[in-house]
Design a protein around this motif. Structure first.
Motif, PDB file in Angstrom:
ATOM      1  N   UNK A  16       0.825  -1.213   0.000  1.00  0.00           N
ATOM      2  CA  UNK A  16       0.000   0.000   0.000  1.00  0.00           C
ATOM      3  C   UNK A  16       0.857   1.260   0.000  1.00  0.00           C
ATOM      4  N   UNK A  17       1.934   1.252   0.767  1.00  0.00           N
ATOM      5  CA  UNK A  17       2.834   2.410   0.774  1.00  0.00           C
ATOM      6  C   UNK A  17       3.426   2.607  -0.611  1.00  0.00           C
ATOM      7  N   UNK A  40       2.533   5.983  -2.884  1.00  0.00           N
ATOM      8  CA  UNK A  40       3.640   6.935  -2.965  1.00  0.00           C
ATOM      9  C   UNK A  40       4.069   7.185  -4.417  1.00  0.00           C
ATOM     10  N   UNK A  41       3.333   6.649  -5.374  1.00  0.00           N
ATOM     11  CA  UNK A  41       3.670   6.887  -6.776  1.00  0.00           C
ATOM     12  C   UNK A  41       3.251   8.304  -7.176  1.00  0.00           C
ATOM     13  N   UNK A  42       3.833   8.792  -8.248  1.00  0.00           N
ATOM     14  CA  UNK A  42       3.530  10.135  -8.722  1.00  0.00           C
ATOM     15  C   UNK A  42       2.047  10.291  -9.100  1.00  0.00           C
ATOM     16  N   UNK A  43       1.441   9.354  -9.844  1.00  0.00           N
ATOM     17  CA  UNK A  43       0.014   9.499 -10.159  1.00  0.00           C
ATOM     18  C   UNK A  43      -0.872   9.529  -8.905  1.00  0.00           C
ATOM     19  N   UNK A  85      -4.222  12.756  -5.278  1.00  0.00           N
ATOM     20  CA  UNK A  85      -4.498  13.293  -3.950  1.00  0.00           C
ATOM     21  C   UNK A  85      -4.590  14.813  -3.988  1.00  0.00           C
ATOM     22  N   UNK A  86      -3.695  15.448  -4.747  1.00  0.00           N
ATOM     23  CA  UNK A  86      -3.736  16.905  -4.871  1.00  0.00           C
ATOM     24  C   UNK A  86      -5.027  17.339  -5.558  1.00  0.00           C
TER      25      UNK A  86
END
Length: 84
Positions: free
Chosen positions: A36-37, A41-44, A49-50
């Protein structure tokens, strides 16, 4: 009363075993928590999230604006019901 205590004890044990499995038992080369981490933590995932955060803030602003408008409308005297 003893039945409730037993049920809570069993639920606690199941929760403990599930938590230990999530963090300690490898699935492939990593544990589920590590998978899950790695996924989140991937760029997409960070870009998503943003985007979700920006959308949530926009919705919150619109809701606050509508609530303020409703409060002002409720506080203002109704022109139709005023005597002439």
């Amino acid at each position: 009363m003893l039945g409730d205590l037993t049920k809570r004890l069993v639920n606690g044990i199941v929760l403990l075993l599930g938590t230990l499995t999530f963090f300690l038992l490898p699935v492939g080369g990593k544990t589920t928590a590590q998978h899950l981490v790695a996924i989140f933590s991937t760029k997409p995932a960070r870009e998503a999230a943003v985007a979700f955060t920006a959308a949530a803030r926009q919705v919150a602003r619109e809701v606050a604006r509508e609530i303020e408008h409703a409060r002002k409308s409720a506080a203002a005297p109704d022109a139709k019901s005023a005597p002439r």
